[in-house]
Design an enzyme around this catalytic site. Structure first.
Site, PDB file in Angstrom:
ATOM      1  N   CYS A 267     -13.526  -0.100   7.948  1.00  0.00           N
ATOM      2  CA  CYS A 267     -12.651  -0.569   6.864  1.00  0.00           C
ATOM      3  C   CYS A 267     -12.659   0.395   5.693  1.00  0.00           C
ATOM      4  CB  CYS A 267     -13.131  -1.921   6.339  1.00  0.00           C
ATOM      5  SG  CYS A 267     -13.280  -3.183   7.603  1.00  0.00           S
TER       6      CYS A 267
ATOM      7  N   CYS B 269       0.813  -1.227   0.000  1.00  0.00           N
ATOM      8  CA  CYS B 269       0.000   0.000   0.000  1.00  0.00           C
ATOM      9  C   CYS B 269       0.841   1.270   0.000  1.00  0.00           C
ATOM     10  CB  CYS B 269      -0.946  -0.011   1.195  1.00  0.00           C
ATOM     11  SG  CYS B 269      -2.017  -1.454   1.204  1.00  0.00           S
TER      12      CYS B 269
ATOM     13  N   LYS C 211     -10.379   5.647   4.237  1.00  0.00           N
ATOM     14  CA  LYS C 211     -11.679   5.174   4.731  1.00  0.00           C
ATOM     15  C   LYS C 211     -12.825   5.621   3.823  1.00  0.00           C
ATOM     16  CE  LYS C 211     -14.291   3.386   6.034  1.00  0.00           C
ATOM     17  NZ  LYS C 211     -15.723   3.232   6.168  1.00  0.00           N
TER      18      LYS C 211
ATOM     19  N   HIS D 209      -9.138   3.495  -1.543  1.00  0.00           N
ATOM     20  CA  HIS D 209      -7.772   2.967  -1.436  1.00  0.00           C
ATOM     21  C   HIS D 209      -7.422   2.059  -2.622  1.00  0.00           C
ATOM     22  CE1 HIS D 209      -4.070   1.671   0.215  1.00  0.00           C
ATOM     23  NE2 HIS D 209      -4.486   0.690   0.983  1.00  0.00           N
TER      24      HIS D 209
HETATM   25  N1  COA Z   1     -16.942   1.177   4.120  1.00  0.00           N
HETATM   26  C1  COA Z   1     -18.228   1.568   4.038  1.00  0.00           C
HETATM   27  N2  COA Z   1     -19.155   0.959   3.237  1.00  0.00           N
HETATM   28  C2  COA Z   1     -18.712  -0.066   2.487  1.00  0.00           C
HETATM   29  C3  COA Z   1     -17.386  -0.514   2.524  1.00  0.00           C
HETATM   30  C4  COA Z   1     -16.480   0.154   3.372  1.00  0.00           C
HETATM   31  N3  COA Z   1     -15.205  -0.236   3.432  1.00  0.00           N
HETATM   32  N4  COA Z   1     -17.247  -1.552   1.667  1.00  0.00           N
HETATM   33  C5  COA Z   1     -18.452  -1.751   1.114  1.00  0.00           C
HETATM   34  N5  COA Z   1     -19.331  -0.858   1.611  1.00  0.00           N
HETATM   35  C6  COA Z   1     -20.761  -0.781   1.327  1.00  0.00           C
HETATM   36  C7  COA Z   1     -21.060  -0.859  -0.158  1.00  0.00           C
HETATM   37  O1  COA Z   1     -21.122   0.426  -0.738  1.00  0.00           O
HETATM   38  C8  COA Z   1     -22.400  -1.553  -0.159  1.00  0.00           C
HETATM   39  O2  COA Z   1     -23.395  -0.606   0.177  1.00  0.00           O
HETATM   40  P1  COA Z   1     -24.840  -0.674  -0.512  1.00  0.00           P
HETATM   41  O3  COA Z   1     -25.429  -2.000  -0.072  1.00  0.00           O
HETATM   42  O4  COA Z   1     -25.554   0.512   0.065  1.00  0.00           O
HETATM   43  O5  COA Z   1     -24.611  -0.602  -1.986  1.00  0.00           O
HETATM   44  C9  COA Z   1     -22.310  -2.536   1.003  1.00  0.00           C
HETATM   45  O6  COA Z   1     -21.330  -1.946   1.905  1.00  0.00           O
HETATM   46  C10 COA Z   1     -21.864  -3.922   0.608  1.00  0.00           C
HETATM   47  O7  COA Z   1     -20.754  -3.798  -0.261  1.00  0.00           O
HETATM   48  P2  COA Z   1     -19.873  -5.031  -0.696  1.00  0.00           P
HETATM   49  O8  COA Z   1     -18.967  -4.584  -1.801  1.00  0.00           O
HETATM   50  O9  COA Z   1     -20.757  -6.220  -0.937  1.00  0.00           O
HETATM   51  O10 COA Z   1     -19.005  -5.290   0.606  1.00  0.00           O
HETATM   52  P3  COA Z   1     -18.095  -6.527   0.908  1.00  0.00           P
HETATM   53  O11 COA Z   1     -18.683  -7.238   2.090  1.00  0.00           O
HETATM   54  O12 COA Z   1     -17.800  -7.307  -0.318  1.00  0.00           O
HETATM   55  O13 COA Z   1     -16.717  -5.827   1.373  1.00  0.00           O
HETATM   56  C11 COA Z   1     -15.306  -5.151   3.160  1.00  0.00           C
HETATM   57  C12 COA Z   1     -16.690  -5.001   2.515  1.00  0.00           C
HETATM   58  C13 COA Z   1     -15.201  -4.195   4.322  1.00  0.00           C
HETATM   59  C14 COA Z   1     -15.109  -6.590   3.656  1.00  0.00           C
HETATM   60  C15 COA Z   1     -14.219  -4.828   2.091  1.00  0.00           C
HETATM   61  O14 COA Z   1     -14.420  -3.507   1.613  1.00  0.00           O
HETATM   62  C16 COA Z   1     -12.800  -4.915   2.653  1.00  0.00           C
HETATM   63  O15 COA Z   1     -12.291  -6.003   2.826  1.00  0.00           O
HETATM   64  N6  COA Z   1     -12.121  -3.786   2.881  1.00  0.00           N
HETATM   65  C17 COA Z   1     -10.749  -3.789   3.329  1.00  0.00           C
HETATM   66  C18 COA Z   1      -9.817  -3.735   2.130  1.00  0.00           C
HETATM   67  C19 COA Z   1      -8.380  -3.961   2.534  1.00  0.00           C
HETATM   68  O16 COA Z   1      -8.059  -4.840   3.301  1.00  0.00           O
HETATM   69  N7  COA Z   1      -7.489  -3.125   2.002  1.00  0.00           N
HETATM   70  C20 COA Z   1      -6.089  -3.186   2.333  1.00  0.00           C
HETATM   71  C21 COA Z   1      -5.832  -2.392   3.545  1.00  0.00           C
HETATM   72  S1  COA Z   1      -4.212  -2.642   4.208  1.00  0.00           S
END
Ligand code: COA
Length: 388
Positions: free
Chosen positions: A210, A84, A331, A335
């Site tokens: 997340c 990252c 956030k 990212h």
């Molecule tokens: N914050 C806020 N809302 C989020 C979100 C987040 N991080 N990720 C998804 N959403 C919302 C979507 O917009 C969607 O909303 P809607 O139903 O109103 O359209 C809903 O949540 C579901 O989205 P979806 O894409 O199905 O979520 P998901 O369960 O597949 O993934 C996380 C959600 C948090 C698990 C995923 O974003 C994640 O793993 N993030 C971390 C990424 C990471 O590790 N990056 C490296 C960092 S070192």
């Protein structure tokens, strides 16, 4: 004297893009060229970041492809991969190349696509990202990046009494900030209640703790100190620190203090001849809410142990004493990992110039950016300020 100066900045909206990587990078690069008033023929080299394209889109050796797309075929291209912290590392090396006299005008930037537009869903993307953890000691255990930062945050909670409510306050703040930034992935605000009610991703993190998977690109034109005055509104790079820490996570004695960030910050402050107290605002690597708490302390902006409390008290809000992540941060802004570090440099440039639009902070002239890679294993800290 500046180590180098940013004279042009560009970035795409972060979010979901069906644009090929070369074109996405070009959208940011052409904006940076226009902003600087230079053409690609005047730019001597490209310092380029892309972290995961080989795994996400079966694209390697992307640097020359992007150089060709932006009219820089024939020029030298260096590609950086530091999880990252990918494009912050490209930026650091570009600053050194300009400072050394090797180049006078360079383009620095990064691009990444992490959404299902790549053909990879959340499960698959989580597995790909986990390739940045220790190959023998962490990957076989199933540790993911939400899990890595959950462990760091749990230790902070244990040592300092940080609570899930404090973490929720970070999410509320950054979603609020992001709602003012048209280039942010999420334009919606959230509440403490909504954040605390969300589904658990990796205890103590819920959905709102997340960052999302995002697509996007960012780029800046960097010139030598000697040339900077011939451009409009140069923003000086006065310090760039870069450090690493022990991997795997289990071998770190005090993981929640994020030693690499402290070492990189110390280098950057020394180079710039300033301390944390002299900084007006910060963009930090809040891949998870807990990561912002750790970063605000590692940079010396908030007293150790008080990062969560500071967010809850509004000290790190855009109208607080040390605004953190006025862009929305990872956030809410999003990212796209190989572009994130360069996007922080774009944000510092625009804030210092007074060109950040609706999310402009009042009276800021010096900012610090903190971009982290892997298990808090790599950190680059950059200080930028208005030219005196
Ligand atoms: N914050 C806020 N809302 C989020 C979100 C987040 N991080 N990720 C998804 N959403 C919302 C979507 O917009 C969607 O909303 P809607 O139903 O109103 O359209 C809903 O949540 C579901 O989205 P979806 O894409 O199905 O979520 P998901 O369960 O597949 O993934 C996380 C959600 C948090 C698990 C995923 O974003 C994640 O793993 N993030 C971390 C990424 C990471 O590790 N990056 C490296 C960092 S070192």
């Amino acid at each position: 004297m500046a180590r180098a100066s940013v004279v042009g900045a560009g970035m795409t909206k972060f979010g979901v893009h069906d644009t090929p990587l070369q074109e996405l990078f070009g959208d940011a690069a052409f904006e940076a060229f226009d902003d600087a008033g230079v053409g690609p023929d005047e730019v001597e080299a490209l310092f380029f970041g892309n972290a995961m394209g080989g795994q996400t889109e079966n694209v390697t050796h992307l640097g020359p492809q992007c150089a060709t797309h932006v009219g820089m075929a024939g020029k030298p291209v260096q590609r950086y991969e530091d999880a990252c912290a990918t494009s912050a590392n490209a930026f650091k090396n570009a600053v050194e190349a300009v400072e050394s006299g090797r180049h006078d005008v360079v383009l620095v930037g990064g691009v990444e696509r992490c959404t299902p537009e790549t053909g990879k869903d959340t499960d698959e993307m989580t597995r790909i990202f986990a390739s940045a953890s220790h190959r023998q000691y962490e990957q076989p255990t199933g540790l993911t990046f939400p899990g890595v930062f959950a462990l760091l945050t749990k230790r902070h909670m244990h040592e300092h009494g940080t609570t899930e409510e404090h973490l929720a306050e970070v999410a509320v703040k950054n979603h609020g900030h992001g709602s003012l930034n048209p280039k942010a992935h999420f334009g919606k605000e959230t509440t403490v209640e909504e954040a605390l009610d969300g589904p658990v991703v990796a205890d103590p993190f819920r959905l709102m703790d997340c960052c999302p998977f995002s697509d996007g690109a960012a780029a800046v034109v960097l010139v030598s100190d000697d040339l900077a005055d011939s451009f409009d509104a140069p923003v000086d790079v006065t310090g760039v620190g870069h450090a690493t820490d022990i991997v795997p996570l289990a071998d770190k004695e005090t993981p929640h203090v994020t030693k690499a960030a402290r070492d990189a910050a110390s280098q950057a402050y020394d180079q710039a001849g300033v301390s944390a107290a002299d900084v007006d605002f910060a963009e930090v690597h809040d891949c998870f809410t807990g990561a912002e708490v750790l970063a605000s302390e590692a940079l010396g902006l908030i007293e150790d142990g008080q990062g969560g409390v500071a967010a809850a008290e509004g000290r790190t809000s855009r109208d607080g004493d040390i605004p953190i992540n006025a862009s929305g941060g990872l956030k809410a802004k999003g990212h796209p990992i190989g572009a994130t570090g360069a996007a922080q440099i774009v944000e510092l440039t625009e804030q210092v110039r007074g060109e950040a639009g609706e999310h402009q902070l009042d009276g800021v002239s010096r900012g610090v950016a903190h971009n982290l890679g892997g298990d808090a294993a790599t950190t680059v800290v950059s200080i930028m300020e208005a030219r005196a």
